[in-house]
Scaffold this active site. Structure first.
Site, PDB file in Angstrom:
ATOM      1  N   ASP A 107     -22.217 -14.504   6.071  1.00  0.00           N
ATOM      2  CA  ASP A 107     -21.867 -13.264   6.756  1.00  0.00           C
ATOM      3  C   ASP A 107     -21.310 -13.653   8.126  1.00  0.00           C
ATOM      4  O   ASP A 107     -20.136 -13.997   8.249  1.00  0.00           O
ATOM      5  CB  ASP A 107     -23.133 -12.401   6.816  1.00  0.00           C
ATOM      6  CG  ASP A 107     -22.882 -11.005   7.339  1.00  0.00           C
ATOM      7  OD1 ASP A 107     -21.735 -10.663   7.608  1.00  0.00           O
ATOM      8  OD2 ASP A 107     -23.853 -10.249   7.474  1.00  0.00           O
ATOM      9  N   PHE A 156     -22.215  -4.063   3.010  1.00  0.00           N
ATOM     10  CA  PHE A 156     -23.527  -4.584   2.634  1.00  0.00           C
ATOM     11  C   PHE A 156     -23.657  -4.603   1.120  1.00  0.00           C
ATOM     12  O   PHE A 156     -23.597  -3.568   0.467  1.00  0.00           O
ATOM     13  CB  PHE A 156     -24.650  -3.760   3.264  1.00  0.00           C
ATOM     14  CG  PHE A 156     -25.954  -4.484   3.224  1.00  0.00           C
ATOM     15  CD1 PHE A 156     -26.258  -5.451   4.176  1.00  0.00           C
ATOM     16  CD2 PHE A 156     -26.862  -4.243   2.201  1.00  0.00           C
ATOM     17  CE1 PHE A 156     -27.457  -6.163   4.117  1.00  0.00           C
ATOM     18  CE2 PHE A 156     -28.061  -4.954   2.140  1.00  0.00           C
ATOM     19  CZ  PHE A 156     -28.358  -5.910   3.104  1.00  0.00           C
TER      20      PHE A 156
HETATM   21  P1  IMP Z   1     -25.481 -14.899   8.672  1.00  0.00           P
HETATM   22  O1  IMP Z   1     -26.270 -15.776   9.600  1.00  0.00           O
HETATM   23  O2  IMP Z   1     -25.011 -13.642   9.366  1.00  0.00           O
HETATM   24  O3  IMP Z   1     -24.344 -15.594   7.976  1.00  0.00           O
HETATM   25  O4  IMP Z   1     -26.528 -14.334   7.646  1.00  0.00           O
HETATM   26  C1  IMP Z   1     -26.648 -14.810   6.393  1.00  0.00           C
HETATM   27  C2  IMP Z   1     -27.845 -14.184   5.695  1.00  0.00           C
HETATM   28  O5  IMP Z   1     -27.945 -12.760   5.907  1.00  0.00           O
HETATM   29  C3  IMP Z   1     -27.638 -14.365   4.220  1.00  0.00           C
HETATM   30  O6  IMP Z   1     -28.167 -15.590   3.791  1.00  0.00           O
HETATM   31  C4  IMP Z   1     -28.332 -13.160   3.640  1.00  0.00           C
HETATM   32  O7  IMP Z   1     -29.687 -13.460   3.424  1.00  0.00           O
HETATM   33  C5  IMP Z   1     -28.196 -12.088   4.693  1.00  0.00           C
HETATM   34  N1  IMP Z   1     -27.052 -11.187   4.390  1.00  0.00           N
HETATM   35  C6  IMP Z   1     -25.837 -11.188   4.980  1.00  0.00           C
HETATM   36  N2  IMP Z   1     -25.019 -10.257   4.454  1.00  0.00           N
HETATM   37  C7  IMP Z   1     -25.751  -9.629   3.498  1.00  0.00           C
HETATM   38  C8  IMP Z   1     -25.440  -8.554   2.557  1.00  0.00           C
HETATM   39  O8  IMP Z   1     -24.340  -7.987   2.503  1.00  0.00           O
HETATM   40  N3  IMP Z   1     -26.451  -8.202   1.722  1.00  0.00           N
HETATM   41  C9  IMP Z   1     -27.678  -8.804   1.736  1.00  0.00           C
HETATM   42  N4  IMP Z   1     -27.984  -9.811   2.572  1.00  0.00           N
HETATM   43  C10 IMP Z   1     -27.034 -10.219   3.452  1.00  0.00           C
END
Ligand code: IMP
Ligand code: MG
Length: 183
Positions: A107, A156
């Site tokens: 993300d 999401f």
């Molecule tokens: P980042 O540090 O923002 O890249 O967060 C990554 C983590 O957030 C992922 O490993 C997921 O566990 C959670 N995450 C990010 N986007 C989503 C989504 O659209 N649905 C569910 N979990 C998400």
């Protein structure tokens, strides 16, 4: 369960079980040739990566080791802060190993950027990332990901390991969560 079993909770089905299976098979062929003659260590990030890990590992026609880590973002609120705490560390010693981090989704990229730096400091022979999904429009830091399944819109999503309040992880496909569920 299938997206159709929770159709009222989803505004769209993004990926079917079959699309995911075909993509993982395609990426597995690349992993097999990139790691030919090696025995890579697949590192799954709990809990989201469990389904990707299980399917990728079984698709690979080579020996691999499996290990898992659990991490949690420190920051306030729902946004990933990039400050990460290890809840469960790896059992394996990474020194000299060919390590492949297996993730469900990138993300902001903050969690993976931290994880990559942390694992890099343990002296692996190589370190690469495999992620089933990526939201290019959400990136706050650039993370070099060698294997990406699908680039998806900045919405999401749930299913195939990804949850909302611990639900929908057991969905066989990936869907966009309907706004009425979280608003
Ligand atoms: P980042 O540090 O923002 O890249 O967060 C990554 C983590 O957030 C992922 O490993 C997921 O566990 C959670 N995450 C990010 N986007 C989503 C989504 O659209 N649905 C569910 N979990 C998400
Ligand atoms: Mg995750």
């Amino acid at each position: 369960m299938q997206p159709s079993d929770v159709a009222d909770d989803l505004s769209a089905t993004l990926l079917s079980e079959q699309q995911i299976r075909e993509k993982i098979a395609e990426l597995a062929r690349r992993v097999e040739s990139d790691y030919a003659g090696e025995r890579p260590l697949l590192v799954g990030v709990l809990k989201g990566a469990v389904m990707v890990m299980a399917d990728l590992a079984r698709e690979l026609k080579m020996h691999v080791d499996l290990d898992f880590m659990a991490v949690s973002s420190y920051g306030l609120g729902t946004e990933s802060s990039g400050v990460v705490r290890i809840l469960k560390d790896l059992d394996a010693d990474l020194s000299g190993r060919h390590v492949l981090i297996v993730e469900d989704i990138i993300d902001s990229g903050l969690t993976l950027a931290w994880l990559r730096a942390n694992l890099e400091s343990r002296g692996p022979a190589s370190l690469e990332i495999f992620a089933l999904l990526r939201k290019p429009d959400a990136a706050k830091v650039n993370v070099d990901v060698k294997y990406v399944g699908f680039d998806i819109p900045n919405e999401f999503v749930v299913g195939y390991g990804l949850d909302y309040a611990e639900q929908y992880r057991n969905l066989r496909g990936v869907g966009v969560l309907a706004p009425h569920i979280y608003s």
